[in-house]
Design a protein around this motif. Structure first.
Motif, PDB file in Angstrom:
ATOM      1  N   GLN A 169       0.828  -1.196   0.000  1.00  0.00           N
ATOM      2  CA  GLN A 169       0.000   0.000   0.000  1.00  0.00           C
ATOM      3  C   GLN A 169       0.868   1.254   0.000  1.00  0.00           C
ATOM      4  O   GLN A 169       0.540   2.242  -0.683  1.00  0.00           O
ATOM      5  N   ARG A 170       1.966   1.244   0.733  1.00  0.00           N
ATOM      6  CA  ARG A 170       2.862   2.394   0.697  1.00  0.00           C
ATOM      7  C   ARG A 170       3.492   2.551  -0.687  1.00  0.00           C
ATOM      8  O   ARG A 170       3.713   3.674  -1.155  1.00  0.00           O
ATOM      9  N   LEU A 171       3.768   1.431  -1.365  1.00  0.00           N
ATOM     10  CA  LEU A 171       4.267   1.508  -2.732  1.00  0.00           C
ATOM     11  C   LEU A 171       3.222   2.144  -3.644  1.00  0.00           C
ATOM     12  O   LEU A 171       3.561   2.957  -4.515  1.00  0.00           O
ATOM     13  N   CYS A 172       1.953   1.799  -3.443  1.00  0.00           N
ATOM     14  CA  CYS A 172       0.895   2.390  -4.270  1.00  0.00           C
ATOM     15  C   CYS A 172       0.776   3.891  -4.022  1.00  0.00           C
ATOM     16  O   CYS A 172       0.519   4.668  -4.951  1.00  0.00           O
ATOM     17  N   ILE A 173       0.970   4.315  -2.767  1.00  0.00           N
ATOM     18  CA  ILE A 173       0.973   5.748  -2.482  1.00  0.00           C
ATOM     19  C   ILE A 173       2.171   6.397  -3.161  1.00  0.00           C
ATOM     20  O   ILE A 173       2.048   7.464  -3.778  1.00  0.00           O
ATOM     21  N   ALA A 174       3.335   5.757  -3.080  1.00  0.00           N
ATOM     22  CA  ALA A 174       4.529   6.293  -3.752  1.00  0.00           C
ATOM     23  C   ALA A 174       4.322   6.375  -5.257  1.00  0.00           C
ATOM     24  O   ALA A 174       4.762   7.339  -5.902  1.00  0.00           O
ATOM     25  N   ARG A 175       3.621   5.399  -5.824  1.00  0.00           N
ATOM     26  CA  ARG A 175       3.362   5.393  -7.271  1.00  0.00           C
ATOM     27  C   ARG A 175       2.497   6.582  -7.668  1.00  0.00           C
ATOM     28  O   ARG A 175       2.655   7.137  -8.761  1.00  0.00           O
ATOM     29  N   ALA A 176       1.587   6.972  -6.786  1.00  0.00           N
ATOM     30  CA  ALA A 176       0.800   8.178  -7.055  1.00  0.00           C
ATOM     31  C   ALA A 176       1.647   9.433  -6.873  1.00  0.00           C
ATOM     32  O   ALA A 176       1.565  10.373  -7.669  1.00  0.00           O
ATOM     33  N   LEU A 177       2.490   9.453  -5.847  1.00  0.00           N
ATOM     34  CA  LEU A 177       3.295  10.638  -5.554  1.00  0.00           C
ATOM     35  C   LEU A 177       4.389  10.880  -6.584  1.00  0.00           C
ATOM     36  O   LEU A 177       4.830  12.022  -6.754  1.00  0.00           O
ATOM     37  N   VAL A 178       4.824   9.825  -7.263  1.00  0.00           N
ATOM     38  CA  VAL A 178       5.946   9.985  -8.195  1.00  0.00           C
ATOM     39  C   VAL A 178       5.595  10.954  -9.327  1.00  0.00           C
ATOM     40  O   VAL A 178       6.480  11.574  -9.929  1.00  0.00           O
ATOM     41  N   LEU A 179       4.299  11.133  -9.593  1.00  0.00           N
ATOM     42  CA  LEU A 179       3.853  12.077 -10.625  1.00  0.00           C
ATOM     43  C   LEU A 179       3.687  13.496 -10.075  1.00  0.00           C
ATOM     44  O   LEU A 179       3.269  14.396 -10.798  1.00  0.00           O
ATOM     45  N   GLU A 180       4.010  13.671  -8.791  1.00  0.00           N
ATOM     46  CA  GLU A 180       3.950  14.979  -8.140  1.00  0.00           C
ATOM     47  C   GLU A 180       2.571  15.628  -8.275  1.00  0.00           C
ATOM     48  O   GLU A 180       2.419  16.743  -8.786  1.00  0.00           O
ATOM     49  N   PRO A 181       1.542  14.944  -7.791  1.00  0.00           N
ATOM     50  CA  PRO A 181       0.185  15.505  -7.880  1.00  0.00           C
ATOM     51  C   PRO A 181       0.015  16.673  -6.915  1.00  0.00           C
ATOM     52  O   PRO A 181       0.788  16.852  -5.977  1.00  0.00           O
ATOM     53  N   GLU A 182      -1.017  17.453  -7.158  1.00  0.00           N
ATOM     54  CA  GLU A 182      -1.410  18.493  -6.221  1.00  0.00           C
ATOM     55  C   GLU A 182      -2.327  17.922  -5.145  1.00  0.00           C
ATOM     56  O   GLU A 182      -2.306  18.364  -3.997  1.00  0.00           O
ATOM     57  N   ILE A 183      -3.149  16.950  -5.555  1.00  0.00           N
ATOM     58  CA  ILE A 183      -4.178  16.386  -4.682  1.00  0.00           C
ATOM     59  C   ILE A 183      -4.038  14.871  -4.695  1.00  0.00           C
ATOM     60  O   ILE A 183      -3.799  14.268  -5.741  1.00  0.00           O
ATOM     61  N   LEU A 184      -4.200  14.262  -3.518  1.00  0.00           N
ATOM     62  CA  LEU A 184      -4.119  12.816  -3.401  1.00  0.00           C
ATOM     63  C   LEU A 184      -5.432  12.303  -2.813  1.00  0.00           C
ATOM     64  O   LEU A 184      -5.861  12.754  -1.742  1.00  0.00           O
ATOM     65  N   LEU A 185      -6.076  11.373  -3.507  1.00  0.00           N
ATOM     66  CA  LEU A 185      -7.323  10.761  -3.077  1.00  0.00           C
ATOM     67  C   LEU A 185      -7.031   9.375  -2.512  1.00  0.00           C
ATOM     68  O   LEU A 185      -6.372   8.564  -3.169  1.00  0.00           O
ATOM     69  N   LEU A 186      -7.513   9.097  -1.306  1.00  0.00           N
ATOM     70  CA  LEU A 186      -7.271   7.819  -0.638  1.00  0.00           C
ATOM     71  C   LEU A 186      -8.606   7.186  -0.298  1.00  0.00           C
ATOM     72  O   LEU A 186      -9.375   7.733   0.494  1.00  0.00           O
ATOM     73  N   ASP A 187      -8.892   6.040  -0.888  1.00  0.00           N
ATOM     74  CA  ASP A 187     -10.171   5.370  -0.662  1.00  0.00           C
ATOM     75  C   ASP A 187      -9.984   4.233   0.339  1.00  0.00           C
ATOM     76  O   ASP A 187      -9.567   3.135  -0.016  1.00  0.00           O
ATOM     77  N   GLU A 188     -10.257   4.508   1.609  1.00  0.00           N
ATOM     78  CA  GLU A 188     -10.074   3.531   2.692  1.00  0.00           C
ATOM     79  C   GLU A 188      -8.712   2.843   2.586  1.00  0.00           C
ATOM     80  O   GLU A 188      -8.630   1.614   2.457  1.00  0.00           O
ATOM     81  N   PRO A 189      -7.627   3.598   2.654  1.00  0.00           N
ATOM     82  CA  PRO A 189      -6.307   3.055   2.322  1.00  0.00           C
ATOM     83  C   PRO A 189      -5.761   2.034   3.307  1.00  0.00           C
ATOM     84  O   PRO A 189      -4.766   1.362   2.991  1.00  0.00           O
ATOM     85  N   THR A 190      -6.377   1.882   4.483  1.00  0.00           N
ATOM     86  CA  THR A 190      -5.848   0.919   5.452  1.00  0.00           C
ATOM     87  C   THR A 190      -6.836  -0.181   5.806  1.00  0.00           C
ATOM     88  O   THR A 190      -6.538  -1.038   6.636  1.00  0.00           O
ATOM     89  N   SER A 191      -8.000  -0.190   5.197  1.00  0.00           N
ATOM     90  CA  SER A 191      -9.053  -1.106   5.643  1.00  0.00           C
ATOM     91  C   SER A 191      -8.720  -2.574   5.387  1.00  0.00           C
ATOM     92  O   SER A 191      -9.272  -3.453   6.050  1.00  0.00           O
ATOM     93  N   SER A 192      -7.826  -2.852   4.438  1.00  0.00           N
ATOM     94  CA  SER A 192      -7.483  -4.247   4.145  1.00  0.00           C
ATOM     95  C   SER A 192      -6.189  -4.683   4.834  1.00  0.00           C
ATOM     96  O   SER A 192      -5.702  -5.788   4.581  1.00  0.00           O
ATOM     97  N   LEU A 193      -5.654  -3.826   5.729  1.00  0.00           N
ATOM     98  CA  LEU A 193      -4.378  -4.105   6.373  1.00  0.00           C
ATOM     99  C   LEU A 193      -4.574  -4.517   7.829  1.00  0.00           C
ATOM    100  O   LEU A 193      -5.572  -4.171   8.459  1.00  0.00           O
ATOM    101  N   ASP A 194      -3.598  -5.235   8.372  1.00  0.00           N
ATOM    102  CA  ASP A 194      -3.612  -5.545   9.797  1.00  0.00           C
ATOM    103  C   ASP A 194      -3.356  -4.260  10.590  1.00  0.00           C
ATOM    104  O   ASP A 194      -2.838  -3.279  10.036  1.00  0.00           O
ATOM    105  N   PRO A 195      -3.719  -4.216  11.873  1.00  0.00           N
ATOM    106  CA  PRO A 195      -3.608  -2.969  12.639  1.00  0.00           C
ATOM    107  C   PRO A 195      -2.218  -2.356  12.646  1.00  0.00           C
ATOM    108  O   PRO A 195      -2.083  -1.126  12.560  1.00  0.00           O
ATOM    109  N   LEU A 196      -1.175  -3.167  12.764  1.00  0.00           N
ATOM    110  CA  LEU A 196       0.182  -2.628  12.799  1.00  0.00           C
ATOM    111  C   LEU A 196       0.542  -1.980  11.467  1.00  0.00           C
ATOM    112  O   LEU A 196       1.061  -0.852  11.428  1.00  0.00           O
ATOM    113  N   SER A 197       0.242  -2.668  10.372  1.00  0.00           N
ATOM    114  CA  SER A 197       0.525  -2.103   9.047  1.00  0.00           C
ATOM    115  C   SER A 197      -0.300  -0.853   8.805  1.00  0.00           C
ATOM    116  O   SER A 197       0.170   0.113   8.204  1.00  0.00           O
ATOM    117  N   ALA A 198      -1.554  -0.865   9.289  1.00  0.00           N
ATOM    118  CA  ALA A 198      -2.428   0.298   9.106  1.00  0.00           C
ATOM    119  C   ALA A 198      -1.847   1.528   9.790  1.00  0.00           C
ATOM    120  O   ALA A 198      -1.871   2.630   9.231  1.00  0.00           O
TER     121      ALA A 198
END
Length: 270
Positions: A169-198
């Motif tokens: 999931q952090r890689l997917c966030i990095a993949r969005a950031l690599v294009l240097e966006p102005e706005i980042l949309l996150l759709d429940e970005p931790t709901s499929s992760l265990d509590p520690l990873s979240a």
């Protein structure tokens, strides 16, 4: 060559135009309304959390902001959506450029079945970046921005699918950031992760504050409290999802104006 992701950005004057301005937005799937008469402003350089029960139209609202709604069958959008004052649904809008300016990260980690390096280089190449040094520098900067560089620096050629769920999931966030966006949309970005990873992913999202304008959907009220500078409650009625109340997260959680908002946020401690 040194390439860095944006530091403390100088955002436009919020009094001139909000980052996102939504007026009288109605979205339908065929004849079924998903959102009705939505009005909402999102401020530059803040984390805005969208809360509410399933079916309230939160994910639909995200899809409208970078026109992923164009790809949904029988989806029609009416009303005004402006980003930085520009009409998102205007005839002059370059949708490819829009999706570069407005990045998206989904609920379930979805790295490409490629190497870690290629996951970051592919979107850059799709948008015209070919210089090897620039590709490498921007990939490194994006991985560093999500706290992943030191974890994967010696295995960039390994498959991204070998990473843990939180790392993916952090890689997917990095993949969005690599294009240097102005706005980042996150759709429940931790709901499929265990509590520690979240919590690790949450920490990285908080680190994006002041550099990006973030709009995040969450069902977790505790997470909304931790992340949100601003908040909006959406609610599903017989006629579709509506914004019940919006404002600063502090106001929403401690001094809500609407009884429905009060009942919803009090559910966190009941």
């Amino acid at each position: 060559m040194t390439t860095e992701l944006p530091g403390d950005r100088v955002f436009p004057d919020p009094l001139e135009a909000p980052a996102i301005r939504i007026r009288d937005l109605t979205v339908r799937y065929g004849r079924t309304p998903a959102l009705v008469d939505v009005n909402l402003d999102v401020r530059w350089g803040r984390i805005t959390v969208l809360m509410g029960p399933s079916g309230a139209g939160k994910s639909t609202l995200l899809s409208v902001l970078n026109r992923l709604s164009d790809l949904l069958p029988d989806c029609t959008v009416r009303g005004e959506v402006r980003i930085g004052g520009e009409d998102v649904y205007g005839r002059k809008m370059d949708v490819t450029l829009l999706r570069r300016r407005v990045g998206m990260v989904f609920q379930k980690p979805n790295p490409f079945p490629l190497s870690i390096r290629r996951n970051l280089e592919l979107p850059l190449r799709e948008h015209g970046t070919r210089d090897r040094d620039e590709l490498e520098a921007r990939a490194r900067a994006a991985l560093a921005a999500v706290g992943l560089w030191e974890e994967v620096a010696d295995r960039l050629e390994r498959p991204a699918l070998d990473l843990s769920g939180g790392q993916q999931q952090r890689l997917c966030i990095a993949r969005a950031l690599v294009l240097e966006p102005e706005i980042l949309l996150l759709d429940e970005p931790t709901s499929s992760l265990d509590p520690l990873s979240a919590r690790v992913v949450e920490k990285q999202i908080l680190g994006l504050r002041e550099r990006y304008t973030v709009v995040a959907v969450t069902h977790d009220l505790r997470q909304a409290r931790r992340l949100g500078d601003e908040a909006a409650l959406l609610w599903a009625g017989s006629g579709g999802g509506r914004v019940v109340e919006s404002g600063t997260a502090s106001e929403i959680f401690t001094r809500p104006r609407e009884e429905l908002t009060r009942a919803y946020v009090m559910g966190d401690s009941m």
